[in-house]
Design an enzyme around this catalytic site. Structure first.
Site, PDB file in Angstrom:
ATOM      1  CD  GLU B  71      37.786  16.556  59.283  1.00 35.03           C
ATOM      2  OE1 GLU B  71      37.370  15.445  58.925  1.00 35.03           O
ATOM      3  OE2 GLU B  71      37.163  17.002  59.760  1.00 35.03           O
ATOM      4  CG  PHE B 133      28.665  24.718  66.393  1.00 35.34           C
ATOM      5  CD1 PHE B 133      27.802  22.981  66.495  1.00 35.34           C
ATOM      6  CD2 PHE B 133      29.077  24.779  65.634  1.00 35.34           C
ATOM      7  CE1 PHE B 133      27.905  23.002  64.729  1.00 35.34           C
ATOM      8  CE2 PHE B 133      29.480  24.558  64.322  1.00 35.34           C
ATOM      9  CZ  PHE B 133      29.244  23.212  64.165  1.00 35.34           C
ATOM     10  CD  GLN B 134      32.053  22.278  64.062  1.00 41.26           C
ATOM     11  OE1 GLN B 134      32.375  23.231  63.557  1.00 41.26           O
ATOM     12  NE2 GLN B 134      31.962  21.642  63.050  1.00 41.26           N
ATOM     13  CE  LYS B 183      36.606  31.908  63.202  1.00 37.31           C
ATOM     14  NZ  LYS B 183      34.805  31.427  62.868  1.00 37.31           N
ATOM     15  CG  MET B 499      45.464 -11.026  59.229  1.00 36.91           C
ATOM     16  SD  MET B 499      46.551 -12.199  59.282  1.00 36.91           S
ATOM     17  CE  MET B 499      47.296 -11.379  59.021  1.00 36.91           C
TER      18      MET B 499
END
Lengths: 171, 601
Positions: B71, B133-134, B183, B499
């Site tokens: 993502e 969940f999630q 949802k 760097m």
């Protein structure tokens, strides 16, 4: 190496904001995220349709920080208006406190006498205690609480400051 | 689905719309809105809490969905798309880990003012707050890394919120906006009709600058003897007209022009008035001109700490004018004499019109230019060659030379290679240079290149990368393969987080703590495993041919260019130092730093 700090000034900011979920977290979180101070913060909706809230924030910091705080508040999407009451001119600020004092005998009498001097109201009483309601400036409430501390202060609840500019205009 | 109906029933009734418009699911409404808003590409990754939206996407072939591998890459790809096309980037991810993985890219877009809409799935409304969940508190987590965010609790609110989100993301100072959609709200139905244009009650960014302030700015400019135009990413964000106005303003005044990292390309690097980038790894002439100027006209830049160096020594004798669309950028780091709040393109157009009205003629800045030419003669970007190893600057210079005449878009990761690319790859047009400036996100370049390639199918898109950074989103090789995107990756491989190693050399007496890139993969074989062409450049003899083969090979190509391992990025203003304390080459490095300097980033 030592970290130095700049001189702070107290400022009272008055905001009108959309009364929506998360607005308080957005504003309070902006202060923590950018390292600004909140001395007090009050919020309640102020329109008939409950669409707008007024938030009054007492903050402190060097002048440039205050300027940044106002700019950062102003760019939040749900913020309608930000006014620094301390800067725009004469304004009224008030705070309400409930002060619980317990004691008997001389202390009890003295507490009542002081309350009268400060125009505090008794809103609850038992044989051994009072709850006083007092409104005024932060300084007045600090003074009152300081006196009560010596004669039986149990606990204190304060609303934080609300303020409006003097005169007929709105912010 | 009882909950769904409860949600549908609890929405406010809209009688007029209800009678006319057909009821649609929240997911359908979202897709319709995206089509209405002209969205062509969505970068995303499916998951449980966005399945209804993915099902609706199936029925909306107008919207091209690009399936990334992580993502974070979806957000950077959206940034690359946005930065190279001027259109907002759109991201679709699931709840919980989908949203948290997107946060780095969202923050990146906030820091670099990139218009982006991130749609996150959320657990059903009745599960919010139950540690489902999630489940993650996405609006809470993204509150301070977005320009604005929403949790939409009824499908009837969706259309308005989506249109408003696009308005907020793309107007004023652009930025990312998150829309969190539970949802059940995706499944529940509501009537949909295209909302009216957004007239927001509290969000009203200024566009035109105050004419009186613009007049003052013009007067200050006319009075200046040593002016400099200090430009930034705001000029790019404002659009191609702003870049055209900048060129016109520069041509009218004859003033030197420098730019931040984010603003490269707004002014042509081929112009004799171009001084190069300023700041920590900027050119000697740009930083000295800033220091000695009597007027700094800051256009869409924000006096970032990488640009100013030590604040009390920053351009001590100049008047400063700051043109910015975001008032909070003004006086944040540097106190200015005049601030004009507004769109930088509009303000420049007004300034030009006013200069013309006043019969302004190009002043004689010969003396000022003579001093600048003196600083330019130090040739601060030069580097020493002659060894067996390819100098990284040489590799970029050759890449630049080999790609002339093509429509090139460069993306970068973050580190030495990024600064060398900024110094040695020169841009004549806006929207051709995509880099993570504010947040400095390693792993930005490859997904950004994928996004840029999608928005510019015919462009030659090259991610100039480092061996460490490229591994941060290396999985996106698969995305480019899947969509047949002919992205090129040019890795300057010095086997170090260069760097970090450079700072350790300069600040910590060369104690290279954890900065060596051990166990590097065989990048050529890795590329081949993903269906890419892999090319290795080992030495001077391979360089020209390798670059040419990369350009000529159709499809995605990864080049592993082995470069000098210990070269440093110069010039450099060490942290805590003034512009005039520039280090031009390794011989000027003392090797230790005091605590004050160490404490600065």
């Amino acid at each position: 190496m030592h970290i130095t700090e700049e001189q702070s000034q107290r400022h009272v900011l008055s905001l009108t904001v959309a009364n929506e979920a998360g607005i308080l977290a957005r504003i309070a979180g902006m202060f923590t995220a950018r390292g600004y101070n909140i001395d007090s913060l009050t919020v309640a909706d102020i329109t008939q349709d409950h669409s707008i809230s007024r938030i009054t924030i007492v903050t402190n910091g060097p002048p440039r920080m205050i300027d940044q705080i106002i700019a950062q508040l102003d760019r939040l999407v749900p913020v309608h208006r930000v006014v620094d009451l301390t800067e725009v001119g004469p304004y009224v600020e008030r705070e309400l406190a409930l002060v619980k004092v317990a004691g008997t005998g001389d202390h009890r009498i003295e507490a009542l006498r002081l309350a009268e001097v400060f125009r505090a109201k008794v809103v609850d009483t038992t044989i051994e205690s009072f709850i006083f309601e007092i409104t005024g400036t932060t300084e007045k409430i600090d003074t009152f609480a300081g006196l009560m501390r010596q004669i039986g202060l149990v606990e204190i609840g304060r609303t934080g400051v609300v303020g409006l500019i003097r005169g007929k205009a709105a912010i | 689905m009882a909950d769904t109906q409860a949600v549908a029933a609890s929405q406010p009734a809209a009688p007029a719309a209800r009678s006319k418009a057909r009821e649609r699911s929240g997911a359908d409404i979202l897709c319709e809105c995206l089509v209405d808003l002209g969205v062509e590409v969505v970068f995303g990754y499916p998951g449980g809490a966005v399945l209804p939206i993915y099902d609706a996407l199936y029925a909306h072939p107008k919207i091209k969905h690009i399936l990334v591998r992580h993502e974070q890459a979806a957000t950077h790809a959206a940034e690359g798309y946005a930065r190279s096309t001027g259109k907002p980037g759109v991201v679709l991810v699931t709840s919980g880990p989908g949203a948290t993985n997107a946060i780095t890219g969202i923050t990146d877009a906030l820091m670099d003012s990139i218009p982006m809409i991130v749609i996150t799935g959320q657990v059903a409304t009745h599960l919010i707050g139950t540690d489902a969940f999630q489940e993650a508190d996405t609006v809470g987590l993204t509150r301070h890394c977005t320009k604005h965010n929403y949790l939409v609790k009824t499908p009837g609110r969706l259309a308005h919120v989506i249109h408003e989100a696009f308005h907020i993301a793309t107007s004023g100072r652009p930025g990312p906006v998150v829309i969190d959609i539970p949802k059940d709200v995706q499944v529940a139905t509501a009537p949909y009709s295209r909302p009216d244009p957004i007239d927001h009650p509290s969000y009203r960014p200024a566009f035109h600058g105050d004419p009186r302030l613009i007049e003052s700015a013009v007067e200050m400019l006319m009075a200046a003897e040593r002016p400099i135009l200090y430009t930034g990413g705001g000029v790019i964000n404002s659009g191609p007209e702003a870049a055209a106005h900048l060129r016109a303003l520069a041509a009218m005044t004859g003033a030197p022009v420098t730019s931040t990292l984010m603003g490269l390309g707004a002014f042509p690097a081929s112009s004799p008035q171009w001084l190069g980038m300023l700041g920590m790894h900027g050119t000697y002439e740009a930083n000295f001109a800033m220091n000695k100027a009597d007027l700094i006209l800051c256009l869409g830049a924000r006096f970032d700490d990488r640009v100013t160096g030590r604040l009390d020594a920053f351009s001590p004798n100049s008047k400063k004018i700051h043109v910015d669309i975001d008032r909070s950028s003004v006086n944040k780091n540097v106190l200015v004499d005049l601030a004009v709040i507004g769109d930088v393109g509009s303000v420049m157009a007004d300034m030009i019109a006013l200069l013309e009205k006043r019969g302004y003629t190009r002043p004689d800045f010969a003396e000022w230019w003579a001093r600048i030419e003196g600083w330019r003669a130090r040739r601060s970007l030069d580097y020493v060659e002659g060894g067996e190893e390819i100098m990284p600057q040489r590799a970029i210079a050759d890449l630049f030379a080999a790609t002339r005449g093509k429509d090139v878009i460069i993306t970068t990761e973050v580190g030495q290679h990024q600064m060398w690319a900024a110094q040695h790859f020169h841009f004549d047009d806006p929207n051709k240079w995509l880099t993570s400036g504010g947040l400095g996100t390693m792993g930005y370049g490859l997904p950004a290149a994928i996004g840029a390639q999608l928005g510019n199918p015919d462009a030659l898109v090259i991610d100039i990368a480092g061996d460490a950074s490229i591994q941060m989103n290396i999985q996106e090789l698969g995305t480019a393969t899947q969509y047949r995107l002919p992205v090129k990756i040019f890795i300057l491989n010095n086997e170090y987080m260069g760097m970090v190693r450079q700072w350790q050399e300069l600040t910590y007496e060369s104690r290279y703590s954890e900065s060596y890139s051990d166990s590097l993969p065989d990048f050529v074989k890795l590329a081949e495993a993903y269906g890419w062409t892999g090319i290795r450049i080992d030495g001077h003899d391979d360089l020209a041919a390798g670059i040419q083969r990369m350009i000529d090979t159709p499809g995605p190509v990864l080049v592993d260019c082995r470069v000098a391992k210990l070269s440093n990025c110069f010039p450099m203003i060490p942290s805590g130092a003034a512009h005039t304390d520039m280090l031009l080459d390794p011989s000027m490095v003392s090797g230790t730093m005091d605590d004050e300097a160490k404490a600065l980033v």
